[in-house]
Design an enzyme around this catalytic site. Structure first.
Site, PDB file in Angstrom:
ATOM      1  N   ASP A 112      68.044  62.034  -2.910  1.00 35.68           N
ATOM      2  CA  ASP A 112      66.995  62.534  -2.013  1.00 35.68           C
ATOM      3  C   ASP A 112      67.529  63.590  -1.046  1.00 35.68           C
ATOM      4  OD1 ASP A 112      64.358  62.581  -1.102  1.00 35.68           O
ATOM      5  OD2 ASP A 112      64.773  61.121   0.487  1.00 35.68           O
ATOM      6  N   ASN A 134      56.059  61.083  -7.729  1.00 38.95           N
ATOM      7  CA  ASN A 134      56.351  62.506  -7.514  1.00 38.95           C
ATOM      8  C   ASN A 134      55.378  63.430  -8.251  1.00 38.95           C
ATOM      9  OD1 ASN A 134      59.986  62.005  -7.430  1.00 38.95           O
ATOM     10  ND2 ASN A 134      58.562  62.174  -5.710  1.00 38.95           N
TER      11      ASN A 134
HETATM   12  C1  IPE Z   1      62.621  59.131  -4.146  1.00 38.15           C
HETATM   13  O1  IPE Z   1      62.518  60.190  -3.260  1.00 38.15           O
HETATM   14  C2  IPE Z   1      62.441  59.615  -5.551  1.00 38.15           C
HETATM   15  C3  IPE Z   1      63.543  60.419  -6.077  1.00 38.15           C
HETATM   16  C4  IPE Z   1      64.659  60.673  -5.465  1.00 38.15           C
HETATM   17  C5  IPE Z   1      63.353  60.926  -7.414  1.00 38.15           C
HETATM   18  P1  IPE Z   1      61.121  60.594  -2.585  1.00 38.15           P
HETATM   19  O2  IPE Z   1      61.402  61.748  -1.712  1.00 38.15           O
HETATM   20  O3  IPE Z   1      60.100  60.761  -3.618  1.00 38.15           O
HETATM   21  O4  IPE Z   1      60.779  59.288  -1.748  1.00 38.15           O
HETATM   22  P2  IPE Z   1      59.961  59.112  -0.400  1.00 38.15           P
HETATM   23  O5  IPE Z   1      58.682  59.859  -0.592  1.00 38.15           O
HETATM   24  O6  IPE Z   1      60.792  59.696   0.687  1.00 38.15           O
HETATM   25  O7  IPE Z   1      59.806  57.642  -0.246  1.00 38.15           O
HETATM   26  C1  IPE Z   2      64.616  64.587  -4.075  1.00 37.91           C
HETATM   27  O1  IPE Z   2      64.491  65.519  -3.063  1.00 37.91           O
HETATM   28  C2  IPE Z   2      64.170  65.134  -5.417  1.00 37.91           C
HETATM   29  C3  IPE Z   2      62.919  64.546  -5.891  1.00 37.91           C
HETATM   30  C4  IPE Z   2      62.248  63.586  -5.304  1.00 37.91           C
HETATM   31  C5  IPE Z   2      62.379  65.074  -7.117  1.00 37.91           C
HETATM   32  P1  IPE Z   2      63.120  65.732  -2.289  1.00 37.91           P
HETATM   33  O2  IPE Z   2      62.342  66.796  -2.983  1.00 37.91           O
HETATM   34  O3  IPE Z   2      62.398  64.452  -2.092  1.00 37.91           O
HETATM   35  O4  IPE Z   2      63.671  66.278  -0.906  1.00 37.91           O
HETATM   36  P2  IPE Z   2      63.170  65.911   0.534  1.00 37.91           P
HETATM   37  O5  IPE Z   2      63.208  64.422   0.675  1.00 37.91           O
HETATM   38  O6  IPE Z   2      61.767  66.448   0.640  1.00 37.91           O
HETATM   39  O7  IPE Z   2      64.127  66.584   1.452  1.00 37.91           O
HETATM   40 MG    MG Z   3      62.448  63.042  -0.629  1.00 38.93          MG
END
Ligand code: IPE
Ligand code: IPE
Ligand code: MG
Length: 236
Positions: A16, A64
């Site tokens: 993340d 997602n």
């Molecule tokens: C978790 O991250 C999913 C992945 C890393 C693929 P998210 O960014 O989707 O999770 P939340 O929304 O912060 O809970």
């Molecule tokens: C994790 O990074 C990747 C996926 C969930 C696909 P994020 O896209 O959630 O990055 P943040 O949490 O918004 O910084």
């Molecule tokens: Mg995230």
């Protein structure tokens, strides 16, 4: 650097922080995802060199799909690039590639690349790399229930046979065993629907490091922290 004894056998990573990494630099979120893909390459290599038997990477959750179409499209493009670009690395290093999640939802081209690489690497006995794609832990539990319920209906098993072990056997995420260590980057202290059933006794390691910045040293830190924990599994 941790020692090589008491290594976690199955490590799961919630990757993340890509979006924040980019936004912090005034860049488009997709640049963060591109840098994140480089971090995936580093993490796979470092895990293999360290002797981790199974690495499960949370790359894209079922939830997602609810992001803007342009971001989802960019992520699918990067996944496609990853599967093409890492083919030699995976096959050349004896890595077995798997995918968990509702992969039917992935674009046809991505699924074809995934299926091809999974088939080519299926006899490999080095590290097992599992990509969680369109994955949700609750969804996986529901699917396992459907599988067992249909076996009951088909009179292959009895209701009494629905045990924690039977559920575990019906969950693809746990084919490599329950996760020993779950790492989450990006500073949030939550699980976000990852490996819910299997993580019952996993050690959790949270780091502020944003995923694109995650490197070999961070993996070593996580493993060292794991090696200092005392796992009791509810006993004394
Ligand atoms: C978790 O991250 C999913 C992945 C890393 C693929 P998210 O960014 O989707 O999770 P939340 O929304 O912060 O809970
Ligand atoms: C994790 O990074 C990747 C996926 C969930 C696909 P994020 O896209 O959630 O990055 P943040 O949490 O918004 O910084
Ligand atoms: Mg995230």
């Amino acid at each position: 650097m941790g020692n090589d004894r008491n290594l976690p056998s199955h490590v799961g990573i919630i990757m993340d922080g890509n979006g924040r990494w980019a936004t912090n630099r005034g860049l488009d979120r997709t640049i963060g995802h591109r840098e994140g893909a480089s971090a995936v390459r580093r993490a796979v290599r470092a895990s293999r060199e360290k002797g981790i038997r199974a690495l499960t990477l949370y790359a894209f959750s079922e939830q997602n799909w609810g992001r803007p179409g342009s971001e989802v499209h960019a992520l699918m493009g990067l996944l496609q690039e990853f599967l093409v670009g890492e083919r030699d690395e995976i096959l050349g290093n004896g890595i077995r590639l798997r995918a968990i999640g509702n992969t039917n939802r992935l674009p046809t081209i991505v699924r074809a690349l995934l299926d091809g690489l999974m088939a080519s690497s299926k006899g490999n006995s080095g590290m097992t790399l599992t990509l969680a794609l369109s994955y949700g832990g609750q969804e996986e539990i529901a699917e396992a229930c459907r599988v067992l319920a249909s076996r009951v209906v088909a009179k292959e098993i009895n209701v009494e046979d629905i045990s924690t072990g039977a559920l575990r056997s019906a969950m693809p995420s746990l084919e490599v065993g329950d996760p020993d260590l779950i790492v989450r980057t990006g500073g949030d202290h939550r699980i976000s629907n990852f490996l819910l059933f299997g993580l019952a006794y996993a050690e959790l390691h949270f780091t502020e490091v944003l995923w694109p910045d995650f490197g070999e040293a961070d993996l070593h830190d996580a493993i060292t922290a794991y090696q200092q924990r005392e796992r009791r599994f509810g006993t004394l």
